[in-house]
Design a protein around this motif. Structure first.
Motif, short mmCIF file in Angstrom:
data_model
loop_
_atom_site.label_atom_id
_atom_site.label_comp_id
_atom_site.label_asym_id
_atom_site.label_seq_id
_atom_site.Cartn_x
_atom_site.Cartn_y
_atom_site.Cartn_z
N ALA A 12 0.85 -1.19 0.00
CA ALA A 12 0.00 0.00 0.00
C ALA A 12 0.88 1.24 0.00
O ALA A 12 1.97 1.23 0.58
CB ALA A 12 -0.91 0.00 1.22
N GLN A 17 -3.59 3.21 -0.37
CA GLN A 17 -4.09 2.71 -1.65
C GLN A 17 -3.18 1.59 -2.16
O GLN A 17 -1.98 1.60 -1.89
CB GLN A 17 -4.14 3.85 -2.69
CG GLN A 17 -5.09 4.97 -2.31
CD GLN A 17 -6.51 4.49 -2.18
OE1 GLN A 17 -7.02 3.82 -3.08
NE2 GLN A 17 -7.15 4.79 -1.07
N CYS A 51 -4.55 -5.09 -8.02
CA CYS A 51 -4.55 -3.84 -7.25
C CYS A 51 -5.98 -3.37 -7.00
O CYS A 51 -6.31 -2.95 -5.89
CB CYS A 51 -3.77 -2.75 -7.99
SG CYS A 51 -1.98 -2.95 -7.91
N ASP A 52 -6.82 -3.45 -8.03
CA ASP A 52 -8.22 -3.06 -7.87
C ASP A 52 -8.92 -3.90 -6.81
O ASP A 52 -9.83 -3.43 -6.14
CB ASP A 52 -8.99 -3.19 -9.20
CG ASP A 52 -8.62 -2.11 -10.20
OD1 ASP A 52 -8.04 -1.08 -9.78
OD2 ASP A 52 -8.91 -2.30 -11.39
N GLY A 54 -7.47 -4.93 -4.17
CA GLY A 54 -6.89 -4.62 -2.87
C GLY A 54 -5.71 -5.47 -2.46
O GLY A 54 -5.40 -5.57 -1.27
N LEU A 57 -3.02 -4.80 0.65
CA LEU A 57 -3.49 -3.81 1.62
C LEU A 57 -3.41 -4.32 3.05
O LEU A 57 -3.08 -3.57 3.96
CB LEU A 57 -4.92 -3.37 1.30
CG LEU A 57 -5.08 -2.52 0.05
CD1 LEU A 57 -6.53 -2.11 -0.14
CD2 LEU A 57 -4.19 -1.27 0.12
#
Length: 158
Positions: A12, A17, A51-52, A54, A57
């Motif tokens: 992240a 993000q 990544c979309d 997550g 994270l």
């Protein structure tokens, strides 16, 4: 990066993000043939999808992506399928038909006779992928549901 894999550390950024740190990327002046560029682009699409979702994270993770893996056309051509132009509408009709043929008809003759070579190839890739994976493909199911909802929205009264 080898010819067939791409190693990525998912983590992240300072704003929380998803962030992908690509390892061993070729430096300035690297030479690629068209096929290698397409393979790299498909790999980067897979990484962007993670990544979309997550990836990294909760805790950083390193993943090696296979670049020779066949690309899912329901992901690769998502923007073409969701586009507002007539051939895109025909591709969307094809996806909805594969999802529920009884409720959504499609005219393949109309799609293929009016599509350029690029869009005809997309239609054939969609059919081929569906033949191999059927409704076991979450990207297909998600896109089909989105298209059905977009074209036939439900209201709270129903």
């Amino acid at each position: 990066m080898s010819n067939k894999t791409l190693t990525v550390k998912h983590t992240a950024d300072r704003f929380g993000q998803p962030l992908a740190c690509l390892q061993d990327m070729p430096g300035e002046g690297a030479e690629f043939r068209a096929a290698n560029l397409r393979r790299l682009a498909r790999g980067l699409e897979m990484i962007a999808d993670e990544c979309d979702r997550g990836a990294g994270l909760v805790h950083p993770e390193t993943i090696t992506y296979e670049l020779d893996q066949a690309a899912n056309p329901f992901t690769t051509y998502r923007s073409e399928i969701r586009g507002g132009y007539s051939t895109a509408q025909r591709l969307a009709a094809l996806v909805k038909h594969l999802y529920n043929g009884a409720a959504h008809t499609v005219r393949l003759d109309n799609l293929l006779s009016n599509a350029d070579e690029y869009h005809a190839r997309i239609a054939l890739e969609l059919i081929r992928w569906y033949a191999d994976h059927r409704e076991n493909c979450p990207e297909f199911m998600r896109l089909a549901r989105e298209l059905v909802e977009r074209d036939h929205p439900t209201t709270d009264d129903e």
